[in-house]
Design a protein around this motif. Sequence first.
Motif, mmCIF file in Angstrom:
data_model
loop_
_atom_site.group_PDB
_atom_site.id
_atom_site.type_symbol
_atom_site.label_atom_id
_atom_site.label_comp_id
_atom_site.label_asym_id
_atom_site.label_seq_id
_atom_site.Cartn_x
_atom_site.Cartn_y
_atom_site.Cartn_z
ATOM 1 N N ALA A 165 9.247 7.828 9.767
ATOM 2 C CA ALA A 165 9.069 6.857 8.692
ATOM 3 C C ALA A 165 7.939 7.281 7.764
ATOM 4 O O ALA A 165 8.047 7.172 6.533
ATOM 5 C CB ALA A 165 8.777 5.472 9.274
ATOM 6 N N LEU A 166 6.852 7.785 8.344
ATOM 7 C CA LEU A 166 5.729 8.270 7.547
ATOM 8 C C LEU A 166 6.173 9.422 6.648
ATOM 9 O O LEU A 166 5.837 9.468 5.461
ATOM 10 C CB LEU A 166 4.596 8.731 8.469
ATOM 11 N N GLY A 167 6.945 10.356 7.214
ATOM 12 C CA GLY A 167 7.410 11.508 6.441
ATOM 13 C C GLY A 167 8.298 11.103 5.280
ATOM 14 O O GLY A 167 8.129 11.588 4.154
ATOM 15 N N ILE A 168 9.246 10.208 5.529
ATOM 16 C CA ILE A 168 10.147 9.761 4.456
ATOM 17 C C ILE A 168 9.357 9.026 3.377
ATOM 18 O O ILE A 168 9.602 9.195 2.180
ATOM 19 C CB ILE A 168 11.261 8.867 5.031
ATOM 20 N N ASN A 169 8.386 8.218 3.794
ATOM 21 C CA ASN A 169 7.575 7.487 2.822
ATOM 22 C C ASN A 169 6.773 8.419 1.923
ATOM 23 O O ASN A 169 6.629 8.175 0.724
ATOM 24 C CB ASN A 169 6.621 6.521 3.539
ATOM 25 N N ILE A 170 6.229 9.495 2.506
ATOM 26 C CA ILE A 170 5.420 10.421 1.710
ATOM 27 C C ILE A 170 6.296 11.262 0.777
ATOM 28 O O ILE A 170 5.957 11.483 -0.383
ATOM 29 C CB ILE A 170 4.576 11.329 2.620
ATOM 30 N N VAL A 171 7.430 11.738 1.282
ATOM 31 C CA VAL A 171 8.289 12.615 0.476
ATOM 32 C C VAL A 171 8.992 11.835 -0.634
ATOM 33 O O VAL A 171 9.016 12.263 -1.795
ATOM 34 C CB VAL A 171 9.332 13.330 1.361
ATOM 35 N N VAL A 172 9.563 10.694 -0.293
ATOM 36 C CA VAL A 172 10.318 9.912 -1.274
ATOM 37 C C VAL A 172 9.364 8.948 -1.969
ATOM 38 O O VAL A 172 9.010 7.903 -1.426
ATOM 39 C CB VAL A 172 11.474 9.135 -0.615
ATOM 40 N N VAL A 180 -5.694 12.642 -2.865
ATOM 41 C CA VAL A 180 -6.466 11.673 -3.648
ATOM 42 C C VAL A 180 -5.865 11.516 -5.043
ATOM 43 O O VAL A 180 -5.672 10.399 -5.542
ATOM 44 C CB VAL A 180 -7.945 12.119 -3.741
ATOM 45 N N LEU A 181 -5.557 12.642 -5.676
ATOM 46 C CA LEU A 181 -5.007 12.600 -7.025
ATOM 47 C C LEU A 181 -3.593 12.025 -7.037
ATOM 48 O O LEU A 181 -3.198 11.327 -7.969
ATOM 49 C CB LEU A 181 -5.020 13.999 -7.638
ATOM 50 N N ALA A 182 -2.821 12.312 -5.988
ATOM 51 C CA ALA A 182 -1.467 11.767 -5.903
ATOM 52 C C ALA A 182 -1.508 10.245 -5.802
ATOM 53 O O ALA A 182 -0.712 9.542 -6.439
ATOM 54 C CB ALA A 182 -0.734 12.363 -4.706
ATOM 55 N N ILE A 183 -2.432 9.728 -5.004
ATOM 56 C CA ILE A 183 -2.563 8.276 -4.879
ATOM 57 C C ILE A 183 -3.022 7.662 -6.197
ATOM 58 O O ILE A 183 -2.537 6.601 -6.619
ATOM 59 C CB ILE A 183 -3.533 7.922 -3.729
ATOM 60 N N ALA A 184 -3.973 8.325 -6.870
ATOM 61 C CA ALA A 184 -4.432 7.826 -8.166
ATOM 62 C C ALA A 184 -3.285 7.770 -9.173
ATOM 63 O O ALA A 184 -3.127 6.793 -9.907
ATOM 64 C CB ALA A 184 -5.554 8.718 -8.702
ATOM 65 N N ASN A 191 5.059 5.341 -0.372
ATOM 66 C CA ASN A 191 4.415 6.634 -0.604
ATOM 67 C C ASN A 191 2.895 6.499 -0.554
ATOM 68 O O ASN A 191 2.200 7.320 0.057
ATOM 69 C CB ASN A 191 4.853 7.179 -1.961
ATOM 70 N N LEU A 192 2.357 5.460 -1.182
ATOM 71 C CA LEU A 192 0.911 5.240 -1.183
ATOM 72 C C LEU A 192 0.389 5.007 0.231
ATOM 73 O O LEU A 192 -0.671 5.526 0.615
ATOM 74 C CB LEU A 192 0.560 4.036 -2.060
ATOM 75 N N ASN A 193 1.140 4.245 1.021
ATOM 76 C CA ASN A 193 0.716 3.964 2.391
ATOM 77 C C ASN A 193 0.673 5.239 3.231
ATOM 78 O O ASN A 193 -0.294 5.486 3.964
ATOM 79 C CB ASN A 193 1.662 2.944 3.019
ATOM 80 N N GLY A 194 1.725 6.058 3.107
ATOM 81 C CA GLY A 194 1.759 7.309 3.861
ATOM 82 C C GLY A 194 0.681 8.282 3.418
ATOM 83 O O GLY A 194 0.023 8.937 4.236
ATOM 84 N N GLN A 195 0.492 8.392 2.098
ATOM 85 C CA GLN A 195 -0.540 9.285 1.578
ATOM 86 C C GLN A 195 -1.940 8.832 1.994
ATOM 87 O O GLN A 195 -2.813 9.655 2.277
ATOM 88 C CB GLN A 195 -0.455 9.355 0.046
ATOM 89 N N MET A 196 -2.163 7.526 2.023
ATOM 90 C CA MET A 196 -3.465 7.000 2.429
ATOM 91 C C MET A 196 -3.784 7.425 3.861
ATOM 92 O O MET A 196 -4.908 7.851 4.166
ATOM 93 C CB MET A 196 -3.477 5.483 2.305
ATOM 94 N N LEU A 197 -2.815 7.306 4.746
ATOM 95 C CA LEU A 197 -3.018 7.697 6.140
ATOM 96 C C LEU A 197 -3.320 9.189 6.262
ATOM 97 O O LEU A 197 -4.303 9.593 6.884
ATOM 98 C CB LEU A 197 -1.779 7.341 6.963
ATOM 99 N N ALA A 198 -2.486 10.022 5.641
ATOM 100 C CA ALA A 198 -2.643 11.473 5.783
ATOM 101 C C ALA A 198 -3.893 11.989 5.076
ATOM 102 O O ALA A 198 -4.634 12.809 5.625
ATOM 103 C CB ALA A 198 -1.399 12.179 5.235
ATOM 104 N N THR A 199 -4.148 11.505 3.866
ATOM 105 C CA THR A 199 -5.249 12.034 3.066
ATOM 106 C C THR A 199 -6.610 11.701 3.671
ATOM 107 O O THR A 199 -7.497 12.550 3.729
ATOM 108 C CB THR A 199 -5.164 11.497 1.627
ATOM 109 N N PHE A 251 6.156 16.835 3.323
ATOM 110 C CA PHE A 251 6.395 16.950 4.766
ATOM 111 C C PHE A 251 5.218 17.611 5.484
ATOM 112 O O PHE A 251 5.013 17.404 6.682
ATOM 113 C CB PHE A 251 7.675 17.754 5.026
ATOM 114 N N GLU A 252 4.432 18.420 4.735
ATOM 115 C CA GLU A 252 3.300 19.105 5.360
ATOM 116 C C GLU A 252 2.255 18.122 5.888
ATOM 117 O O GLU A 252 1.405 18.486 6.705
ATOM 118 C CB GLU A 252 2.647 20.069 4.361
ATOM 119 N N SER A 253 2.325 16.876 5.433
ATOM 120 C CA SER A 253 1.358 15.857 5.851
ATOM 121 C C SER A 253 1.621 15.339 7.262
ATOM 122 O O SER A 253 0.754 14.690 7.849
ATOM 123 C CB SER A 253 1.385 14.678 4.877
ATOM 124 N N LEU A 254 2.810 15.593 7.804
ATOM 125 C CA LEU A 254 3.170 15.002 9.085
ATOM 126 C C LEU A 254 2.295 15.479 10.236
ATOM 127 O O LEU A 254 2.109 14.763 11.217
ATOM 128 C CB LEU A 254 4.650 15.290 9.399
#
Length: 431
Positions: free
Chosen positions: A20-27, A102-106, A287-295, A207-210
């Motif tokens: 779920a995390l991977g799909i959220n970050i990619v899509v 960080v920039l992706a979330i911004a 996407n923001l939720n997944g990026q927040m966790l990984a970043t 996907f590299e964030s997984l």
Amino acid sequence: MVQTNAAGLVREIRKWGLVALGINIVVGAGIFGLPSRVYSLSGSASLIAYAICAVATILIVLCFAEVGSRFTETGGPYLYARKAFGPVVGFEVGWLRWLNGVLAIAANSNLFADYFGYVSPFLTTGNGRRIVIAGAILLLAGINIVGVRDTTIASNILVVGKLIPLVLFVALGLFFLDPHRLAITSRPTYSGLSGSVLLLTFAFGGFESLGIPAGEARDPRRAVPFALLTTIGTITLLYVLIQAVCIGTVPDLGSSARPLADASEVFIGAMGGSLISVAAMVSIAGNLNGQMLATTRAIFAMAEQKQLPGVLAAVNTRFRSPHVSILVSTAVMLGFAMSGTFVQLLTMSVLTKLVFYGTTCAALPVLRRDPSAPAAAFKIPAGSFIATVSIAGCCWLLANSTSREAWITAIAGGAGLLIYLLHRGWATAED
């Protein structure tokens, strides 16, 4: 019994939670505009571009799956590069991954505000817009601080909310598409096809964030490879079907500003545009939720390895979350999101992703030869050959990038190297 790692983080993420995390970050939001942009470059042959990109991405993912199956700590590409190539290369990869996130979330928080403004126009500009941006970032930061279990629950809910409208879009659209429009009537140009593949490569990225939150995953040596392969398989099928529906239902797809909304109007009616806008908001939120966790875990991992101030590796005793790294990352995210300067800096994501891909693929044969490296729980056949082909693909994509992107990435990398040297000098002086 609650599982924890040596750093005190709780292992709460199960393998399907990682998916779920991977799909959220990619899509993210890209899929809602991607079909027309790719079609404008290569026409109906855009489906061939998807096939080429899918094969290339799967090869890279296989490298990530094997390398990631060796580690149980937090860090992902940073940890892989550090083990294979030493602390300097590892730091640069970790720094660029953190800055990229960080920039992706911004950027995506601003895009979220754009779509939110579609529902509530008075929040489109001024203080209303700032409140929406800040609210989205602070809410997700709060969920992350409360604990990885709540972050995972939010991720699971958002991925369901994201996939349902996209799956319905495909299921309904397949009945309305004109198959004759899928025929390739003219040969695409090399620049058009390569441009499409380059664009799709970054649409498939994330996907590299997984592997980054592996320190909070249960049985990460098996869960990370499973999540990587399941995520990329799901994304590939979804993207290809969405592209086919858009080609087969939108007459002038290349000039469409909102391809999914335009296609939805064909088989849903005027309500289609509103539904797609709401779906885009849910997709961006995921996407923001997944990026927040990984970043936020990226700088935590670097501090854990004593390459950044130790305070960033602090773990909240109540929630078992890296609260300091979350707070510091959130402050930087808010600064970029509010200033707008991130728009120029965001172009470096093009090359930084290739850095993550290339170093991880190169790490595969290095770690295979290293007797001190942890054993791989998932091993791919012809691994060294696949890694070589993947690195060659990254080099080809680099050749299609612009000099401006190269300069921005070099400046960002230089800033990271300066931070590394300053911290190393400060740590040495203290000793």
